[in-house]
Write an enzyme that holds these catalytic residues in place. Sequence first.
Site, PDB file in Angstrom:
ATOM      1  N   GLU A 119     -17.577  10.205   0.202  1.00 56.63           N
ATOM      2  CA  GLU A 119     -17.011  10.113  -1.318  1.00 56.63           C
ATOM      3  C   GLU A 119     -17.561   9.037  -2.275  1.00 56.63           C
ATOM      4  O   GLU A 119     -17.883   9.195  -3.236  1.00 56.63           O
ATOM      5  CB  GLU A 119     -15.323   9.747  -1.040  1.00 56.63           C
ATOM      6  CG  GLU A 119     -14.482  10.998  -0.542  1.00 56.63           C
ATOM      7  CD  GLU A 119     -13.314  10.959  -0.914  1.00 56.63           C
ATOM      8  OE1 GLU A 119     -12.689  10.034  -0.578  1.00 56.63           O
ATOM      9  OE2 GLU A 119     -12.627  11.951  -1.194  1.00 56.63           O
ATOM     10  N   GLY A 154       0.897  -1.200   0.015  1.00 57.70           N
ATOM     11  CA  GLY A 154      -0.114   0.186  -0.058  1.00 57.70           C
ATOM     12  C   GLY A 154       0.764   1.130  -0.112  1.00 57.70           C
ATOM     13  O   GLY A 154       2.090   1.048  -0.454  1.00 57.70           O
ATOM     14  N   VAL A 182       0.529 -12.873   3.678  1.00 55.76           N
ATOM     15  CA  VAL A 182       0.855 -12.987   5.058  1.00 55.76           C
ATOM     16  C   VAL A 182       0.041 -13.792   5.925  1.00 55.76           C
ATOM     17  O   VAL A 182      -1.040 -13.295   5.993  1.00 55.76           O
ATOM     18  CB  VAL A 182       1.422 -11.884   5.593  1.00 55.76           C
ATOM     19  CG1 VAL A 182       2.138 -11.742   6.852  1.00 55.76           C
ATOM     20  CG2 VAL A 182       2.444 -10.972   4.582  1.00 55.76           C
ATOM     21  N   ASN A 242       3.663  -8.878  -1.162  1.00 51.33           N
ATOM     22  CA  ASN A 242       2.128  -8.386  -1.246  1.00 51.33           C
ATOM     23  C   ASN A 242       1.389  -9.643  -1.747  1.00 51.33           C
ATOM     24  O   ASN A 242       1.858 -10.188  -2.569  1.00 51.33           O
ATOM     25  CB  ASN A 242       2.369  -7.211  -2.279  1.00 51.33           C
ATOM     26  CG  ASN A 242       0.823  -6.368  -1.930  1.00 51.33           C
ATOM     27  OD1 ASN A 242       0.502  -6.141  -0.769  1.00 51.33           O
ATOM     28  ND2 ASN A 242       0.392  -6.068  -3.118  1.00 51.33           N
ATOM     29  N   ALA A 256       2.258   2.807   2.569  1.00 55.58           N
ATOM     30  CA  ALA A 256       3.197   2.915   3.566  1.00 55.58           C
ATOM     31  C   ALA A 256       4.460   1.970   3.102  1.00 55.58           C
ATOM     32  O   ALA A 256       5.658   2.203   2.731  1.00 55.58           O
ATOM     33  CB  ALA A 256       2.755   2.295   4.939  1.00 55.58           C
TER      34      ALA A 256
HETATM   35  P1  FAD Z   1      -3.182   0.193   2.361  1.00 57.22           P
HETATM   36  O1  FAD Z   1      -3.311   1.017   1.499  1.00 57.22           O
HETATM   37  O2  FAD Z   1      -4.552  -0.581   2.969  1.00 57.22           O
HETATM   38  O3  FAD Z   1      -2.245  -0.972   1.701  1.00 57.22           O
HETATM   39  C1  FAD Z   1      -2.123  -2.381   2.353  1.00 57.22           C
HETATM   40  C2  FAD Z   1      -1.430  -3.430   1.391  1.00 57.22           C
HETATM   41  O4  FAD Z   1      -1.157  -4.535   2.067  1.00 57.22           O
HETATM   42  C3  FAD Z   1      -2.584  -3.742   0.256  1.00 57.22           C
HETATM   43  O5  FAD Z   1      -1.736  -3.498  -0.897  1.00 57.22           O
HETATM   44  C4  FAD Z   1      -3.063  -4.819   0.462  1.00 57.22           C
HETATM   45  O6  FAD Z   1      -3.225  -5.833  -0.783  1.00 57.22           O
HETATM   46  C5  FAD Z   1      -1.953  -5.523   1.232  1.00 57.22           C
HETATM   47  N1  FAD Z   1      -2.120  -6.880   2.126  1.00 57.22           N
HETATM   48  C6  FAD Z   1      -3.170  -6.711   3.224  1.00 57.22           C
HETATM   49  N2  FAD Z   1      -3.303  -7.853   3.726  1.00 57.22           N
HETATM   50  C7  FAD Z   1      -2.112  -8.614   3.272  1.00 57.22           C
HETATM   51  C8  FAD Z   1      -1.882  -9.889   3.541  1.00 57.22           C
HETATM   52  N3  FAD Z   1      -2.271 -10.590   4.525  1.00 57.22           N
HETATM   53  N4  FAD Z   1      -0.581 -10.295   2.932  1.00 57.22           N
HETATM   54  C9  FAD Z   1      -0.164  -9.825   1.872  1.00 57.22           C
HETATM   55  N5  FAD Z   1      -0.516  -8.654   1.456  1.00 57.22           N
HETATM   56  C10 FAD Z   1      -1.556  -7.830   2.468  1.00 57.22           C
HETATM   57  N6  FAD Z   1      -6.383   8.809   2.963  1.00 57.22           N
HETATM   58  C11 FAD Z   1      -5.902  10.369   2.648  1.00 57.22           C
HETATM   59  O7  FAD Z   1      -5.083  10.735   3.426  1.00 57.22           O
HETATM   60  N7  FAD Z   1      -6.706  10.797   1.614  1.00 57.22           N
HETATM   61  C12 FAD Z   1      -7.577  10.515   1.079  1.00 57.22           C
HETATM   62  O8  FAD Z   1      -8.032  11.116  -0.049  1.00 57.22           O
HETATM   63  C13 FAD Z   1      -8.321   9.400   1.540  1.00 57.22           C
HETATM   64  N8  FAD Z   1      -9.163   8.686   0.665  1.00 57.22           N
HETATM   65  C14 FAD Z   1      -9.709   7.390   0.893  1.00 57.22           C
HETATM   66  C15 FAD Z   1     -10.735   6.734   0.205  1.00 57.22           C
HETATM   67  C16 FAD Z   1     -11.144   5.621   0.397  1.00 57.22           C
HETATM   68  C17 FAD Z   1     -12.243   5.041  -0.236  1.00 57.22           C
HETATM   69  C18 FAD Z   1     -10.597   4.805   1.449  1.00 57.22           C
HETATM   70  C19 FAD Z   1     -11.123   3.231   1.786  1.00 57.22           C
HETATM   71  C20 FAD Z   1      -9.412   5.192   2.213  1.00 57.22           C
HETATM   72  C21 FAD Z   1      -9.114   6.682   1.888  1.00 57.22           C
HETATM   73  N9  FAD Z   1      -8.007   7.411   2.686  1.00 57.22           N
HETATM   74  C22 FAD Z   1      -7.542   8.606   2.395  1.00 57.22           C
HETATM   75  C23 FAD Z   1      -7.456   6.318   4.005  1.00 57.22           C
HETATM   76  C24 FAD Z   1      -5.885   5.477   3.403  1.00 57.22           C
HETATM   77  O9  FAD Z   1      -6.465   5.070   1.928  1.00 57.22           O
HETATM   78  C25 FAD Z   1      -5.418   4.716   3.985  1.00 57.22           C
HETATM   79  O10 FAD Z   1      -5.046   5.530   5.393  1.00 57.22           O
HETATM   80  C26 FAD Z   1      -4.107   4.284   3.323  1.00 57.22           C
HETATM   81  O11 FAD Z   1      -4.445   3.534   2.306  1.00 57.22           O
HETATM   82  C27 FAD Z   1      -3.266   3.425   4.421  1.00 57.22           C
HETATM   83  O12 FAD Z   1      -2.104   3.087   3.822  1.00 57.22           O
HETATM   84  P2  FAD Z   1      -1.508   1.525   4.102  1.00 57.22           P
HETATM   85  O13 FAD Z   1      -0.273   1.418   3.289  1.00 57.22           O
HETATM   86  O14 FAD Z   1      -1.379   1.432   5.699  1.00 57.22           O
HETATM   87  O15 FAD Z   1      -2.600   0.361   3.755  1.00 57.22           O
HETATM   88  P1  NAD Z   2     -14.561   6.511   9.749  1.00 57.51           P
HETATM   89  O1  NAD Z   2     -14.516   5.828  10.980  1.00 57.51           O
HETATM   90  O2  NAD Z   2     -14.106   7.853   9.820  1.00 57.51           O
HETATM   91  O3  NAD Z   2     -16.398   7.059   9.600  1.00 57.51           O
HETATM   92  C1  NAD Z   2     -17.322   5.919   9.748  1.00 57.51           C
HETATM   93  C2  NAD Z   2     -18.646   6.452   9.932  1.00 57.51           C
HETATM   94  O4  NAD Z   2     -19.526   5.525  10.115  1.00 57.51           O
HETATM   95  C3  NAD Z   2     -18.679   7.341  11.236  1.00 57.51           C
HETATM   96  O5  NAD Z   2     -19.195   8.473  10.895  1.00 57.51           O
HETATM   97  C4  NAD Z   2     -19.430   6.566  12.329  1.00 57.51           C
HETATM   98  O6  NAD Z   2     -20.247   7.372  13.069  1.00 57.51           O
HETATM   99  C5  NAD Z   2     -20.460   5.752  11.511  1.00 57.51           C
HETATM  100  N1  NAD Z   2     -21.059   4.747  12.048  1.00 57.51           N
HETATM  101  C6  NAD Z   2     -20.258   3.855  12.753  1.00 57.51           C
HETATM  102  N2  NAD Z   2     -21.180   2.852  13.334  1.00 57.51           N
HETATM  103  C7  NAD Z   2     -22.386   2.966  12.678  1.00 57.51           C
HETATM  104  C8  NAD Z   2     -23.494   2.476  13.027  1.00 57.51           C
HETATM  105  N3  NAD Z   2     -23.858   1.362  13.524  1.00 57.51           N
HETATM  106  N4  NAD Z   2     -24.642   3.125  12.253  1.00 57.51           N
HETATM  107  C9  NAD Z   2     -24.438   4.330  11.551  1.00 57.51           C
HETATM  108  N5  NAD Z   2     -23.371   4.915  11.429  1.00 57.51           N
HETATM  109  C10 NAD Z   2     -22.274   4.241  12.021  1.00 57.51           C
HETATM  110  O7  NAD Z   2     -14.056   5.462   8.378  1.00 57.51           O
HETATM  111  P2  NAD Z   2     -13.980   5.957   7.103  1.00 57.51           P
HETATM  112  O8  NAD Z   2     -14.942   6.955   6.505  1.00 57.51           O
HETATM  113  O9  NAD Z   2     -13.891   4.458   6.413  1.00 57.51           O
HETATM  114  O10 NAD Z   2     -12.660   6.454   7.259  1.00 57.51           O
HETATM  115  C11 NAD Z   2     -11.353   5.748   7.623  1.00 57.51           C
HETATM  116  C12 NAD Z   2     -10.071   6.765   7.383  1.00 57.51           C
HETATM  117  O11 NAD Z   2      -9.809   6.741   6.123  1.00 57.51           O
HETATM  118  C13 NAD Z   2     -10.559   7.740   8.199  1.00 57.51           C
HETATM  119  O12 NAD Z   2      -9.179   8.223   8.862  1.00 57.51           O
HETATM  120  C14 NAD Z   2     -10.673   8.779   7.312  1.00 57.51           C
HETATM  121  O13 NAD Z   2     -10.304  10.196   7.597  1.00 57.51           O
HETATM  122  C15 NAD Z   2      -9.581   8.197   5.974  1.00 57.51           C
HETATM  123  N6  NAD Z   2     -10.449   8.595   4.743  1.00 57.51           N
HETATM  124  C16 NAD Z   2      -9.945   9.973   4.300  1.00 57.51           C
HETATM  125  C17 NAD Z   2     -10.375  10.410   3.176  1.00 57.51           C
HETATM  126  C18 NAD Z   2      -9.948  11.720   2.555  1.00 57.51           C
HETATM  127  O14 NAD Z   2      -9.320  12.527   3.210  1.00 57.51           O
HETATM  128  N7  NAD Z   2     -10.606  12.179   1.393  1.00 57.51           N
HETATM  129  C19 NAD Z   2     -11.339   9.496   2.415  1.00 57.51           C
HETATM  130  C20 NAD Z   2     -11.848   8.311   2.872  1.00 57.51           C
HETATM  131  C21 NAD Z   2     -11.270   7.794   4.039  1.00 57.51           C
END
Ligand code: FAD
Ligand code: NAD
Length: 403
Positions: A172, A14, A83, A39, A16
């Site tokens: 989103e 991912g 893993v 991965n 990180a």
């Molecule tokens: P991940 O990106 O989750 O990567 C983990 C990797 O590990 C993946 O490639 C996966 O395939 C691999 N993996 C998992 N389990 C295993 C295993 N058992 N064996 C081998 N490989 C494995 N954050 C922001 O800052 N800005 C944003 O705009 C934003 N938008 C988001 C939108 C969405 C829809 C979501 C879901 C999250 C968003 N976030 C955003 C949060 C952000 O995506 C996460 O915080 C970020 O991806 C974390 O990075 P990571 O490297 O820890 O893990």
């Molecule tokens: P989150 O934990 O931020 O939000 C989950 C939401 O679900 C909360 O508002 C919570 O009150 C609600 N919820 C939980 N239990 C519920 C229930 N039983 N019934 C109804 N509502 C309930 O999770 P997320 O949105 O997946 O975000 C995860 C992380 O990823 C956060 O740190 C977020 O900042 C980050 N993220 C960032 C972006 C961005 O920066 N554009 C986009 C997506 C995610």
Amino acid sequence: MNSSKPKIVVLGAGYAGMMTTRKLTQLLRPEEAEIVLVNKHNYHYETTWLHEVAAGTINHNQARVMLSDVFSPNRVRLIYDSVVEVKKEENLVVLENSDIEYDYLVVALGFETNTFGIKGMKENAFFIQDIDTCQLIRDHIEYQFARYKNSEDKDDDSLTILVGGAGFTGIELVGELVEKVPQLCKKYDIDRNKARIVNVEAAPTILPGFDEDLVDYAKRSLEARGVEFRLDAKIQECTEDAFVIGEDREEIKAGTIVWTGGVTGNSVLGKSGFELTRGKVTVNGDLRAPGEENIFILGDCAWVMNEKEGRPFPPTAQAAIQHAGTCAGNIKALLRHEPLTNFVFDDKGTVASLGVTDGMGTVFGKKLYGKPAAAMKKVVDNRSLFLLGGVKLLLKKGKVRPF
Ligand code: FAD
Ligand code: NAD
């Protein structure tokens, strides 16, 4: 490769894991260490684009980057496997199909969807977890529209899309769905008013805790385009075709149910005997696991305290990328017997998309709304590609949608 070199094993490609690996290749001489990236897929995916894959507003291939396109096999050994467990006492990682020893380990396995034990959620809802789960959501939504069109006994509820949780992921996602649903209605000749998008949130507001003006803007913008919000509505249960909400157990029926109610650290952490705080490892200042000299925990697997505010930093890609810089520097320091540095988060802000041409957020403390915010979100998305693979990757996968 020379096996007498110290071996650095990075788990997870991912944000990180990719950025740590890339930084290590830049900071270390080839003879200093062997670098291995493990991965479960042969590709990295842009997790921050998954809501677009789920809604079908971008093709899943745009969000994937082949690992072999980023890393040279002469510099990084790539292992495509899952893993299972880390055996800390043996400096060993157990994979589904083999084992691998390490001298230094970086655990960057990301998040898992958290259902908080809500009855029926795991069994009946779709999750925004990875490319595969998001393709399922996209295909399922389209199937509901196609089936509706072709059935004699039409069930309008089958066109409803329910999204549980109005955090950034839920918001989103509904932002993309308001773009996609009209296209599907046109394609299958279905009245737009029959297809509902309903976002259910337990808190009295969407995006609880975020800037009030921006939250208000997002809500009004999405409502104007047809999203229905149910606030103060705690989901108690998820059945095959409904959320059950509130104390009076009201049912909201739907043909597609997506849970975006929260995330936790990868379950491999618990299986490996790390001490956990809400599913994550509370890391030391230098991002090592407590008591471990040679194991770093990064990204969504790490619980990093914001000492000023007395709570953890939210799990974001921004933080994961910054963890990678500190971690790679600290591994270099360990190899060269130099002092380690502590992680300091540099908060650049938060920007969220509300569909293709709308968005909102804060950048360096300044509030952005509408098209400028949407444009900024694309800049942020493109920056991540650039950091990973330079201009070549940016040109291949970058976002250049016209307004
Ligand atoms: P991940 O990106 O989750 O990567 C983990 C990797 O590990 C993946 O490639 C996966 O395939 C691999 N993996 C998992 N389990 C295993 C295993 N058992 N064996 C081998 N490989 C494995 N954050 C922001 O800052 N800005 C944003 O705009 C934003 N938008 C988001 C939108 C969405 C829809 C979501 C879901 C999250 C968003 N976030 C955003 C949060 C952000 O995506 C996460 O915080 C970020 O991806 C974390 O990075 P990571 O490297 O820890 O893990
Ligand atoms: P989150 O934990 O931020 O939000 C989950 C939401 O679900 C909360 O508002 C919570 O009150 C609600 N919820 C939980 N239990 C519920 C229930 N039983 N019934 C109804 N509502 C309930 O999770 P997320 O949105 O997946 O975000 C995860 C992380 O990823 C956060 O740190 C977020 O900042 C980050 N993220 C960032 C972006 C961005 O920066 N554009 C986009 C997506 C995610």
